[in-house]
Design a protein around this motif. Structure first.
Motif, PDB file in Angstrom:
ATOM      1  N   GLU A 118       0.839  -1.203   0.000  1.00 22.60           N
ATOM      2  CA  GLU A 118       0.000   0.000   0.000  1.00 22.60           C
ATOM      3  C   GLU A 118       0.873   1.253   0.000  1.00 22.60           C
ATOM      4  O   GLU A 118       0.642   2.200  -0.762  1.00 22.60           O
ATOM      5  N   ALA A 119       1.908   1.244   0.825  1.00 15.38           N
ATOM      6  CA  ALA A 119       2.811   2.397   0.908  1.00 15.38           C
ATOM      7  C   ALA A 119       3.580   2.584  -0.402  1.00 15.38           C
ATOM      8  O   ALA A 119       3.735   3.714  -0.875  1.00 15.38           O
ATOM      9  N   TYR A 120       4.029   1.490  -0.997  1.00 14.15           N
ATOM     10  CA  TYR A 120       4.743   1.601  -2.278  1.00 14.15           C
ATOM     11  C   TYR A 120       3.839   2.167  -3.364  1.00 14.15           C
ATOM     12  O   TYR A 120       4.260   3.018  -4.143  1.00 14.15           O
ATOM     13  N   ARG A 121       2.603   1.697  -3.432  1.00  9.90           N
ATOM     14  CA  ARG A 121       1.685   2.204  -4.465  1.00  9.90           C
ATOM     15  C   ARG A 121       1.475   3.711  -4.310  1.00  9.90           C
ATOM     16  O   ARG A 121       1.473   4.456  -5.298  1.00  9.90           O
ATOM     17  N   THR A 122       1.296   4.152  -3.079  1.00  8.42           N
ATOM     18  CA  THR A 122       1.122   5.579  -2.818  1.00  8.42           C
ATOM     19  C   THR A 122       2.377   6.353  -3.210  1.00  8.42           C
ATOM     20  O   THR A 122       2.299   7.393  -3.882  1.00  8.42           O
ATOM     21  N   PHE A 123       3.524   5.834  -2.816  1.00 11.89           N
ATOM     22  CA  PHE A 123       4.792   6.494  -3.102  1.00 11.89           C
ATOM     23  C   PHE A 123       5.051   6.544  -4.607  1.00 11.89           C
ATOM     24  O   PHE A 123       5.532   7.550  -5.130  1.00 11.89           O
ATOM     25  N   ILE A 124       4.707   5.491  -5.316  1.00 12.35           N
ATOM     26  CA  ILE A 124       4.870   5.469  -6.776  1.00 12.35           C
ATOM     27  C   ILE A 124       4.007   6.560  -7.406  1.00 12.35           C
ATOM     28  O   ILE A 124       4.463   7.298  -8.283  1.00 12.35           O
ATOM     29  N   ASP A 125       2.769   6.683  -6.943  1.00 11.86           N
ATOM     30  CA  ASP A 125       1.887   7.739  -7.457  1.00 11.86           C
ATOM     31  C   ASP A 125       2.445   9.131  -7.159  1.00 11.86           C
ATOM     32  O   ASP A 125       2.346  10.039  -7.980  1.00 11.86           O
ATOM     33  N   GLU A 126       3.026   9.296  -5.979  1.00 10.09           N
ATOM     34  CA  GLU A 126       3.565  10.598  -5.579  1.00 10.09           C
ATOM     35  C   GLU A 126       4.851  10.960  -6.326  1.00 10.09           C
ATOM     36  O   GLU A 126       5.224  12.126  -6.350  1.00 10.09           O
ATOM     37  N   MET A 153       8.878   0.481  -8.081  1.00 12.56           N
ATOM     38  CA  MET A 153       8.067  -0.556  -8.735  1.00 12.56           C
ATOM     39  C   MET A 153       8.729  -1.928  -8.595  1.00 12.56           C
ATOM     40  O   MET A 153       8.037  -2.930  -8.359  1.00 12.56           O
ATOM     41  N   ASP A 154      10.056  -1.976  -8.699  1.00 18.34           N
ATOM     42  CA  ASP A 154      10.764  -3.248  -8.464  1.00 18.34           C
ATOM     43  C   ASP A 154      10.501  -3.756  -7.054  1.00 18.34           C
ATOM     44  O   ASP A 154      10.236  -4.945  -6.846  1.00 18.34           O
ATOM     45  N   ASP A 175       8.666  -7.150  -5.406  1.00 18.87           N
ATOM     46  CA  ASP A 175       9.239  -8.010  -4.363  1.00 18.87           C
ATOM     47  C   ASP A 175       8.223  -8.246  -3.252  1.00 18.87           C
ATOM     48  O   ASP A 175       8.025  -9.391  -2.806  1.00 18.87           O
ATOM     49  N   GLU A 176       7.579  -7.182  -2.803  1.00 17.51           N
ATOM     50  CA  GLU A 176       6.607  -7.299  -1.717  1.00 17.51           C
ATOM     51  C   GLU A 176       5.423  -8.175  -2.147  1.00 17.51           C
ATOM     52  O   GLU A 176       4.921  -8.994  -1.363  1.00 17.51           O
ATOM     53  N   GLU A 177       4.977  -8.003  -3.392  1.00 14.74           N
ATOM     54  CA  GLU A 177       3.866  -8.826  -3.896  1.00 14.74           C
ATOM     55  C   GLU A 177       4.259 -10.304  -3.943  1.00 14.74           C
ATOM     56  O   GLU A 177       3.461 -11.169  -3.562  1.00 14.74           O
ATOM     57  N   PHE A 178       5.470 -10.595  -4.379  1.00 14.28           N
ATOM     58  CA  PHE A 178       5.933 -11.987  -4.408  1.00 14.28           C
ATOM     59  C   PHE A 178       6.036 -12.559  -3.001  1.00 14.28           C
ATOM     60  O   PHE A 178       5.668 -13.720  -2.770  1.00 14.28           O
ATOM     61  N   HIS A 179       6.502 -11.778  -2.049  1.00 15.24           N
ATOM     62  CA  HIS A 179       6.584 -12.254  -0.669  1.00 15.24           C
ATOM     63  C   HIS A 179       5.204 -12.567  -0.132  1.00 15.24           C
ATOM     64  O   HIS A 179       4.996 -13.608   0.504  1.00 15.24           O
ATOM     65  N   ALA A 180       4.254 -11.675  -0.374  1.00 17.61           N
ATOM     66  CA  ALA A 180       2.879 -11.895   0.101  1.00 17.61           C
ATOM     67  C   ALA A 180       2.280 -13.149  -0.541  1.00 17.61           C
ATOM     68  O   ALA A 180       1.610 -13.935   0.139  1.00 17.61           O
TER      69      ALA A 180
END
Length: 148
Positions: A104-112, A126-127, A131-136
């Protein structure tokens, strides 16, 4: 770099550092070779994230947050112990919650960081989101395949 961006980088540094501490506690609390290997891999990847954010902050002449070593390790270890006492399913639920928070934080930061000035940073973010998506995904899959 503006103050908002520096603040965001510090948040990521702290979140990623906590993930490393939590995953390290899982390595030391398990005898399952595959489980340990997976968490070792996650620690390696998340540690790379921590190092990246520290380098960006240093390059921007911003102070890298001081994570009080023993207190932070104690918190990660305590969470690991509590989860261990309440069952491995909770380990995965907490891990997934940490990954969801990071995603969630990465998506927000990417948008910002859509400004062209930050395109290299945005690409790295985005990389790291991947990584976070693969871990989840791994945590969810392992939890389903090995219910306890």
């Amino acid at each position: 770099m503006d103050d908002k961006l520096i603040s965001r980088l510090k948040e990521f540094y702290t979140l990623e550092t906590f993930q490393v501490t939590f995953y390290e506690s899982q390595i030391s609390s398990s005898t399952n070779e595959y489980y340990k290997k997976a968490f070792e891999k996650m620690v390696e990847i998340e540690s790379g994230h921590v190092d990246f954010f520290a380098q960006v902050l240093t390059k921007a002449d911003a102070e890298v947050p001081e994570i009080v070593g023993s207190a932070f390790e104690l918190a990660g270890g305590l969470v690991g112990d509590i989860v261990g006492l309440t069952g491995s399913g909770n380990t995965f639920k907490l891990g997934i919650a940490l990954e969801n928070k990071a995603m969630e934080a990465y998506r927000t930061f990417i948008d910002e960081s859509k400004d062209k000035h930050y395109s290299e940073l945005r690409n790295t973010l985005m990389d790291y989101l991947l990584d976070e998506e693969f871990h989840a995904l791994w945590l969810r899959d392992y939890m389903v395949r090995h219910p306890h």
